[in-house]
Design a protein around this motif. Structure first.
Motif, PDB file in Angstrom:
ATOM      1  N   VAL A 400      12.782 -18.646 -16.591  1.00 47.22           N
ATOM      2  CA  VAL A 400      13.114 -20.218 -16.845  1.00 47.22           C
ATOM      3  C   VAL A 400      13.769 -20.923 -15.461  1.00 47.22           C
ATOM      4  O   VAL A 400      13.759 -22.130 -15.229  1.00 47.22           O
ATOM      5  N   ALA A 401      14.357 -19.925 -14.592  1.00 47.92           N
ATOM      6  CA  ALA A 401      15.188 -20.404 -13.378  1.00 47.92           C
ATOM      7  C   ALA A 401      14.946 -19.453 -12.461  1.00 47.92           C
ATOM      8  O   ALA A 401      15.009 -18.316 -12.586  1.00 47.92           O
ATOM      9  N   GLN A 402      14.653 -20.103 -11.040  1.00 51.40           N
ATOM     10  CA  GLN A 402      14.349 -19.347  -9.913  1.00 51.40           C
ATOM     11  C   GLN A 402      15.065 -19.544  -8.739  1.00 51.40           C
ATOM     12  O   GLN A 402      15.196 -20.676  -8.296  1.00 51.40           O
ATOM     13  N   GLY A 403      15.617 -18.615  -7.989  1.00 48.41           N
ATOM     14  CA  GLY A 403      16.469 -18.879  -6.781  1.00 48.41           C
ATOM     15  C   GLY A 403      17.792 -19.356  -7.070  1.00 48.41           C
ATOM     16  O   GLY A 403      18.294 -20.293  -6.348  1.00 48.41           O
ATOM     17  N   VAL A 404      18.470 -18.964  -8.206  1.00 48.38           N
ATOM     18  CA  VAL A 404      19.686 -19.711  -8.505  1.00 48.38           C
ATOM     19  C   VAL A 404      20.899 -18.900  -7.874  1.00 48.38           C
ATOM     20  O   VAL A 404      20.930 -17.575  -7.791  1.00 48.38           O
ATOM     21  N   SER A 405      21.768 -19.614  -7.074  1.00 41.36           N
ATOM     22  CA  SER A 405      22.753 -18.710  -6.344  1.00 41.36           C
ATOM     23  C   SER A 405      23.884 -18.269  -7.177  1.00 41.36           C
ATOM     24  O   SER A 405      24.049 -18.689  -8.428  1.00 41.36           O
ATOM     25  N   HIS A 406      24.272 -17.307  -6.447  1.00 44.16           N
ATOM     26  CA  HIS A 406      25.306 -16.291  -7.560  1.00 44.16           C
ATOM     27  C   HIS A 406      26.421 -17.209  -7.611  1.00 44.16           C
ATOM     28  O   HIS A 406      27.387 -16.971  -8.702  1.00 44.16           O
ATOM     29  N   ARG A 407      26.678 -18.037  -7.036  1.00 46.79           N
ATOM     30  CA  ARG A 407      28.137 -19.064  -7.008  1.00 46.79           C
ATOM     31  C   ARG A 407      28.040 -19.857  -8.480  1.00 46.79           C
ATOM     32  O   ARG A 407      29.063 -20.273  -8.692  1.00 46.79           O
ATOM     33  N   CYS A 409      26.703 -18.699 -11.117  1.00 44.27           N
ATOM     34  CA  CYS A 409      26.483 -17.895 -12.452  1.00 44.27           C
ATOM     35  C   CYS A 409      27.908 -17.393 -12.805  1.00 44.27           C
ATOM     36  O   CYS A 409      28.794 -17.276 -12.153  1.00 44.27           O
ATOM     37  N   ARG A 410      27.892 -17.174 -14.133  1.00 42.21           N
ATOM     38  CA  ARG A 410      29.248 -16.418 -14.508  1.00 42.21           C
ATOM     39  C   ARG A 410      28.593 -15.326 -15.900  1.00 42.21           C
ATOM     40  O   ARG A 410      27.832 -15.784 -16.469  1.00 42.21           O
TER      41      ARG A 410
END
Length: 425
Positions: A400-407, A409-410
């Protein structure tokens, strides 16, 4: 229903979501686990015994149905309906690993003697694909014992008659008289297909024994899956089924595989012995009783409804039914393969230096708040990590989401080898 633990993490009777919200808002409880949602009490709370908790299982080859009921008199309240999705790619992965190892052995250690005659299997050995089904069912029951005060187990102990599945009228000595009675395999096929290729009809040429459903696609060596073809048609067909090759009439000759029935027959007693380890009384039921009771209750054919109707302990009526089904899929904790291969077998890319990337691991349940871009918004789901810190998020097995930065995410819940989903009934 919300699962509840006491101060010592021992399971208590599940409560209503409104009661759970009240305890959390007043500080009497905290969230212990997100999926399945479980709270833990901080203080002692008076809880009465709501009845007799029983878990019911309907083992299957690909999907196992699970239900948990609370029995009170002649009625039962259903507190949990679930499906366990087994891993079905174990054999194919073992075949791939075996091919890679054999190739490496042939290149690197040609001098070593063969070792295929010095291995012994223990008594009661099961293939890894079947042993995994038993272990996955056992682990699901174990997880439920941590959050529900279970007091008994019911399971469907069924044995499939594979001959009757093919011919319902079979009886007596006919069980000893199969299709190949009086024939060898090749002679039987020559007689069956009139000594001609089933695809082009050519005669008086060398014919080859061919699989209607290829072995690489899950086909077997059963006589009903074998046909005759000339060399040209066999090569042109390749890895396709007969129907994909343009011959549905040949595909119709292949009988339905009996792999699933054989898997259930092979694992039923091993699962029964493993469930004894919980120390709870175990009740067994037949498939005929399950079907009869499911029809009496007017329930549709589903794995979780079959589990609900297993055994003699099934109550006359069900007072409450959940609105969602918990779908637990066994995903494993990753694999030992360091890098992916291209279609020629050569490594593609390079291995990650560590399993965790920026504190995240593939399979973790995360909540991502993306401020801008194509995927701006709030996303919850399983994460697939990349070494550069750009992650993908999956829900219900779909990205559902691609290329999301680790910053952004939790971590909500660490990966434990399982995928937890819910679907509405």
């Amino acid at each position: 229903m919300v699962f509840v633990l006491n101060q010592n993490k021992a399971p208590l009777p599940p409560c209503h979501p409104a009661q759970a919200r009240k305890w959390i808002s007043s500080g009497k409880a905290t969230i212990h686990r997100q999926v399945p949602f479980t709270i833990r009490l901080k203080k002692r709370v008076e809880s009465r015994n709501n009845g007799f908790y029983r878990i019911k299982l309907d083992p299957g080859a690909k999907t196992t149905g699970v239900a948990v009921t609370v029995e009170t008199g002649n009625t039962a309240k259903v507190v949990f309906l679930g499906e366990l999705q087994h891993k079905t790619d174990i054999k194919s992965k073992l075949d791939t690993r075996r091919a890679l190892r054999r190739g490496r052995r042939n290149r690197k250690t040609r001098y070593r003697q063969s070792r295929f005659l010095n291995r012994k299997r223990k008594e009661g050995w099961l293939p890894p694909s079947l042993e995994a089904r038993v272990n996955q069912t056992f682990q699901m029951v174990r997880k439920l014992t941590y959050i529900i005060p279970l007091q008994a187990i019911s399971m469907e102990l069924v044995r499939f008659d594979t001959q009757a599945l093919q011919n319902p009228e079979i009886s007596g000595v006919e069980y000893q008289q199969g299709e190949l009675m009086g024939y060898e395999v090749r002679e039987y096929l020559l007689e069956k297909f009139h000594r001609a290729c089933v695809y082009c009809g050519v005669k008086n040429v060398p014919l080859e024994v061919e699989h209607i459903i290829p072995k690489s696609r899950g086909g077997s060596n059963r006589i009903s899956n074998l046909a005759l073809s000339c060399h040209e048609c066999n090569q042109e067909k390749g890895n396709r089924t007969a129907e994909e090759y343009g011959h549905p009439e040949v595909q119709a000759l292949a009988k339905k595989p009996l792999k699933d029935a054989a898997a259930v027959n092979s694992t039923r007693w091993r699962l029964f012995e493993r469930l004894k380890e919980f120390g709870l009384p175990i009740e067994c039921g037949t498939g005929a009783r399950t079907k009869m009771q499911r029809i009496q209750h007017g329930l549709p054919k589903e794995h979780y409804y079959d589990a609900l109707c297993v055994g003699e302990s099934t109550q006359e009526s069900f007072s409450k039914m959940p609105t969602v089904v918990h779908v637990w899929s066994a995903k494993g904790r990753g694999c030992r393969q360091m890098v992916n291969n291209d279609k020629y077998g050569f490594p593609r890319g390079k291995a990650k230096s560590a399993k965790q990337v920026f504190g995240f691991q593939t399979g973790d349940l995360v909540r991502a708040k993306v401020p801008k871009g194509k995927y701006a918004g709030m996303w919850n789901g399983r994460v697939a990590v990349r070494a550069r810190g750009s992650f993908d998020i999956f829900q219900d097995g779909k990205r559902v989401a691609q290329g999301v930065s680790h910053r952004y995410c939790r971590v909500i819940q660490r990966a434990d080898g399982w995928q937890y989903e819910q679907k509405k009934i």
